[in-house]
Scaffold this motif. Sequence first.
Motif, mmCIF file in Angstrom:
data_model
loop_
_atom_site.group_PDB
_atom_site.id
_atom_site.type_symbol
_atom_site.label_atom_id
_atom_site.label_comp_id
_atom_site.label_asym_id
_atom_site.label_seq_id
_atom_site.Cartn_x
_atom_site.Cartn_y
_atom_site.Cartn_z
ATOM 1 N N ARG A 1 0.780 -1.236 0.000
ATOM 2 C CA ARG A 1 0.000 0.000 0.000
ATOM 3 C C ARG A 1 0.811 1.284 0.000
ATOM 4 N NH1 ARG A 1 -1.356 2.052 5.293
ATOM 5 N NH2 ARG A 1 -0.205 1.014 6.944
ATOM 6 N N ARG A 2 2.165 1.199 -0.036
ATOM 7 C CA ARG A 2 2.958 2.424 -0.045
ATOM 8 C C ARG A 2 3.895 2.439 -1.230
ATOM 9 N NH1 ARG A 2 2.008 5.731 3.505
ATOM 10 N NH2 ARG A 2 3.721 6.974 2.732
ATOM 11 N N HIS A 3 4.404 3.605 -1.576
ATOM 12 C CA HIS A 3 5.358 3.765 -2.670
ATOM 13 C C HIS A 3 6.656 4.320 -2.113
ATOM 14 C CE1 HIS A 3 2.111 3.081 -5.524
ATOM 15 N NE2 HIS A 3 1.391 3.932 -4.837
ATOM 16 N N ASP A 4 7.755 3.931 -2.753
ATOM 17 C CA ASP A 4 9.055 4.347 -2.250
ATOM 18 C C ASP A 4 9.217 5.863 -2.224
ATOM 19 O OD1 ASP A 4 10.957 1.586 -3.672
ATOM 20 O OD2 ASP A 4 9.700 1.741 -1.897
ATOM 21 N N GLU A 5 8.530 6.561 -3.153
ATOM 22 C CA GLU A 5 8.754 7.994 -3.238
ATOM 23 C C GLU A 5 8.018 8.782 -2.161
ATOM 24 O OE1 GLU A 5 5.426 6.934 -6.172
ATOM 25 O OE2 GLU A 5 7.362 6.133 -5.533
ATOM 26 N N ASP A 6 7.159 8.159 -1.389
ATOM 27 C CA ASP A 6 6.462 8.874 -0.334
ATOM 28 C C ASP A 6 7.467 9.377 0.708
ATOM 29 O OD1 ASP A 6 4.096 8.338 -1.551
ATOM 30 O OD2 ASP A 6 3.559 6.663 -0.258
ATOM 31 N N PRO A 7 7.374 10.639 1.144
ATOM 32 C CA PRO A 7 8.333 11.153 2.129
ATOM 33 C C PRO A 7 8.197 10.444 3.466
ATOM 34 C CG PRO A 7 6.550 12.718 1.760
ATOM 35 C CD PRO A 7 6.395 11.639 0.733
ATOM 36 N N ALA A 8 9.302 10.326 4.173
ATOM 37 C CA ALA A 8 9.327 9.670 5.484
ATOM 38 C C ALA A 8 9.761 10.688 6.518
ATOM 39 C CB ALA A 8 10.279 8.485 5.468
ATOM 40 N N ILE A 9 8.948 10.859 7.558
ATOM 41 C CA ILE A 9 9.246 11.798 8.641
ATOM 42 C C ILE A 9 9.750 10.990 9.831
ATOM 43 C CG2 ILE A 9 8.326 13.585 10.139
ATOM 44 C CD1 ILE A 9 8.322 14.255 7.113
ATOM 45 N N LEU A 10 10.957 11.300 10.278
ATOM 46 C CA LEU A 10 11.578 10.561 11.375
ATOM 47 C C LEU A 10 11.142 11.144 12.711
ATOM 48 C CD1 LEU A 10 13.608 8.380 12.242
ATOM 49 C CD2 LEU A 10 15.426 10.083 11.994
ATOM 50 N N PHE A 11 10.642 10.267 13.588
ATOM 51 C CA PHE A 11 10.201 10.682 14.923
ATOM 52 C C PHE A 11 10.844 9.790 15.958
ATOM 53 C CE2 PHE A 11 7.203 9.993 18.482
ATOM 54 C CZ PHE A 11 7.201 11.277 19.008
#
Length: 306
Positions: A188-198
């Motif tokens: 359900r996700r794509h590699d280009e989606d941004p990732a926010i580190l928490f």
Amino acid sequence: MTVTSGEAQRRLHVEYAEALEADAETSGEQCNDLVEAADYWHFAGEHEREERALRVAAEVDDDSNVLHGPAAYAKFLLTHGRRAEAEERFARLLREGSNCEWAYVTASMAYRLVDEPQEALRWLNIGVNRFVPSLDAEIEMGDAGSELLRQRSLLRRELGLPPDGLDELHERLTEHGRQIGAQIESIRRHDEDPAILFWPAADFAEIQRERPGWYPGTEHLEHRREAERALRQHPDAAVVIGSFESLVGFAASRGIALDEQSTRAEFAAEAARRGLAIAWPPGRNDACWCGSARKYKKCCGAPGFA
């Protein structure tokens, strides 16, 4: 009159504490709300109100909550120099036991804060023995006992202790969680989606000890707010819950500098690529992405929070 950033922050802490205390009256989660409110009173420097909230939380706790009022109050007493009162409460917890995992995590945190790591480890061992019946226990990451295993593994590593069977169980759980997450997220996700580190509170505290230059002068509340702001700016983003231990291993495996900001960005992107990310936003009545166990609409999704 000019309001300094510190005073503005203090006022915000007070606002959230008061909102949580008001919510506690009707939410059905009185103990959880009051323990969380006490954290905000603490950050605001209002220690009398912090103690008042924790005293009530300890009184109303029925051992069925996510957070543990009696342990949180004992932690307050210990870290405010009232050891005899604290140890009396911790002794009662030891006698009676608890069905709340965070009772033991909180006791361990208390002793870490007063620089008694061996006693902190003892409480983690007590909790693990209660929630993890054997090395063959069929538990998943997120199940009761998994956070105790994680905290125990981190503390043992800090103390220079060699891995034992429980540490190996934690590693197996972590790897299994990665595999399951990758299978789900690859659909359900794509590699280009941004990732926010928490960073969760415990890891953020460790970073502030080990790498104070990464987030200078930043409290965990502001770190959480910055993550929520970034997520709102990128509707297709996902949240990567960081582990300082994992970041160190990632940097070593790639041969890149741990202290570079780009390393953290690569770490988050790789975690998302492998499916180790949380989709955002959650439903308003779903658990908040930050791991507080509160509903999103009452936590990071609350009006005005970001």
